[in-house]
Design a protein around this motif. Structure first.
Motif, PDB file in Angstrom:
ATOM      1  N   ASP A   1      47.827  71.236  53.626  1.00 18.54           N
ATOM      2  CA  ASP A   1      49.336  70.690  53.481  1.00 18.54           C
ATOM      3  C   ASP A   1      49.773  71.625  54.691  1.00 18.54           C
ATOM      4  O   ASP A   1      50.610  71.274  55.651  1.00 18.54           O
ATOM      5  CB  ASP A   1      50.025  70.899  52.312  1.00 18.54           C
ATOM      6  N   VAL A   2      49.540  72.909  54.690  1.00 12.09           N
ATOM      7  CA  VAL A   2      49.923  73.985  55.526  1.00 12.09           C
ATOM      8  C   VAL A   2      49.620  73.539  57.036  1.00 12.09           C
ATOM      9  O   VAL A   2      50.294  73.331  58.024  1.00 12.09           O
ATOM     10  CB  VAL A   2      49.735  75.307  55.347  1.00 12.09           C
ATOM     11  N   LEU A   3      48.241  73.134  57.066  1.00 11.17           N
ATOM     12  CA  LEU A   3      47.432  72.775  58.542  1.00 11.17           C
ATOM     13  C   LEU A   3      48.483  71.474  59.015  1.00 11.17           C
ATOM     14  O   LEU A   3      48.434  71.381  60.229  1.00 11.17           O
ATOM     15  CB  LEU A   3      46.148  72.711  58.309  1.00 11.17           C
ATOM     16  N   ASP A   4      48.729  70.757  58.136  1.00 13.90           N
ATOM     17  CA  ASP A   4      49.414  69.308  58.369  1.00 13.90           C
ATOM     18  C   ASP A   4      50.663  69.490  59.089  1.00 13.90           C
ATOM     19  O   ASP A   4      51.134  68.960  59.848  1.00 13.90           O
ATOM     20  CB  ASP A   4      49.523  68.370  57.313  1.00 13.90           C
ATOM     21  N   ARG A   5      51.329  70.414  58.344  1.00 15.68           N
ATOM     22  CA  ARG A   5      52.752  70.811  58.905  1.00 15.68           C
ATOM     23  C   ARG A   5      52.677  71.574  60.056  1.00 15.68           C
ATOM     24  O   ARG A   5      53.686  71.205  60.913  1.00 15.68           O
ATOM     25  CB  ARG A   5      53.475  71.840  57.890  1.00 15.68           C
ATOM     26  N   ILE A   6      51.837  72.348  60.486  1.00 13.80           N
ATOM     27  CA  ILE A   6      51.583  72.921  61.744  1.00 13.80           C
ATOM     28  C   ILE A   6      51.295  71.934  62.750  1.00 13.80           C
ATOM     29  O   ILE A   6      51.952  71.728  64.018  1.00 13.80           O
ATOM     30  CB  ILE A   6      50.469  73.980  61.817  1.00 13.80           C
ATOM     31  N   ASP A   7      50.395  70.814  62.625  1.00 13.72           N
ATOM     32  CA  ASP A   7      50.371  69.634  63.476  1.00 13.72           C
ATOM     33  C   ASP A   7      51.419  69.210  63.793  1.00 13.72           C
ATOM     34  O   ASP A   7      51.414  68.373  64.842  1.00 13.72           O
ATOM     35  CB  ASP A   7      49.107  69.057  62.745  1.00 13.72           C
TER      36      ASP A   7
END
Length: 343
Positions: free
Chosen positions: A307-313
């Motif tokens: 989820d955090v990685l998706d939000r960074i993207d």
């Protein structure tokens, strides 16, 4: 501390490495504290140290030589860059055999060692044939002065060209690439990291804090770029009134809010993000003080959820960069400069 293979060199490195650029006149002039930083990094499990002969005119190497003179040299993987022309002498720098065979002796003397684990061409040299450079570096391996060699800020096309020349001439190949990588500058994801992964090249990633933008100090409402501020005075590099810098400030603020939601500091998020990429062997942290070392080490063991990685993207898309001039400056190519692309 996690340890990883450095590509297919057979060398194992800690996933966080000590960058020594700030040791000496360029950063910290207190030699005792600099030695303490080195020892603190080693005590924390870091086994890899990166420096360059041009850092503080060789003083960084001298400090490392002093810090490792207590019998700790064997436990350290030393990576050293050369090639930048820093003293004005026309033949002091670049990738020529003349310079490489001279530069290695100075580094070995200052570091008080008989060998360097990874010797890097610090920047591509357009004025020297790549077979000249590879031939000299291969001979340094044969002489036992270096164990392997690599490059820094070399575009993927030049890495592939060098590999073809080496195979044709029976020379050694670049086995390590040192390149900038951050949440604000993800250009390496587009081609460089996949290329290194395919070729078994170990990657040393530097600049996870994006030259300070992801240090946590720069958020919307701060005094970045304010009239008379020290940030604005630094040659405009942190002047938030410039459009590209304004975009970086907005992205940094959004990433800072994400870090807050994840219960992390922004530097922890930034460093963990870079370390998580499967092509990255190690992330360079470059503390100027012992307190900064302790702060950087808190990124060890931090994992990021999908989820955090998706939000960074969503804030900075994969393979992109917020400011294209950062990508050009940091990745050793001027191909997108106006003068180079005019028809």
């Amino acid at each position: 501390m996690e340890y990883r293979p450095l590509g297919r060199t057979g060398i194992t490195v800690s996933h966080l490495s000590l960058g020594a650029m700030m040791l000496g006149a360029m950063g910290n002039t207190d030699r005792d504290e600099c030695v303490r930083i080195v020892h603190g990094a080693l005590d924390a499990g870091i086994n890899t140290i990166n420096t360059a002969d041009g850092y503080s005119a060789g003083e960084s190497e001298e400090i490392l030589g002093e810090a490792l003179a207590d019998g700790r040299r064997d436990e350290v993987v030393l990576t050293v860059k050369t090639g930048l022309k820093v003293d004005g002498h026309p033949n002091h720098g670049g990738g020529s055999r003349r310079w490489l065979t001279q530069a290695i002796e100075g580094s070995l003397r200052r570091l008080r060692t008989d060998w360097i684990d990874v010797y890097e061409l610090g920047v591509p040299d357009p004025d020297t044939d790549i077979d000249e450079t590879l031939g000299a570096l291969t001979d340094l391996v044969t002489a036992g002065k270096i164990r392997t060699f690599g490059a820094s800020k070399m575009p993927p096309s030049q890495i592939a060209e060098a590999r073809a020349v080496a195979e044709r001439r029976g020379l050694g190949v670049f086995r390590v690439e040192e390149s900038p990588y951050s949440m604000l500058n993800r250009a390496v994801e587009y081609d460089l990291l996949p290329t290194c992964s395919r070729l078994g090249i170990g990657v040393l990633a530097f600049g996870p804090l994006a030259r300070g933008w992801l240090s946590g100090r720069y958020r919307l409402g701060s005094d970045v770029g304010a009239p008379g501020s020290s940030n604005r005075a630094r040659g405009g590099r942190m002047d938030a009134t410039a459009p590209a810098n304004a975009a970086k400030l907005h992205a940094a603020d959004a990433l800072g809010a994400l870090a807050d939601d994840a219960g992390l500091t922004l530097p922890q998020l930034a460093t963990a993000f870079v370390a998580r990429h499967p092509a990255v062997s190690t992330v360079l942290i470059g503390p100027r003080t012992f307190e900064q070392l302790e702060s950087s080490l808190t990124a060890d063991g931090v994992d990021l959820s999908e989820d955090v990685l998706d939000r960074i993207d969503a804030i900075v898309p994969p393979g992109s960069t917020v400011d294209i001039t950062d990508a050009m400056w940091e990745h050793g190519t001027r191909a997108l400069d106006a003068g180079a692309r005019r028809r």
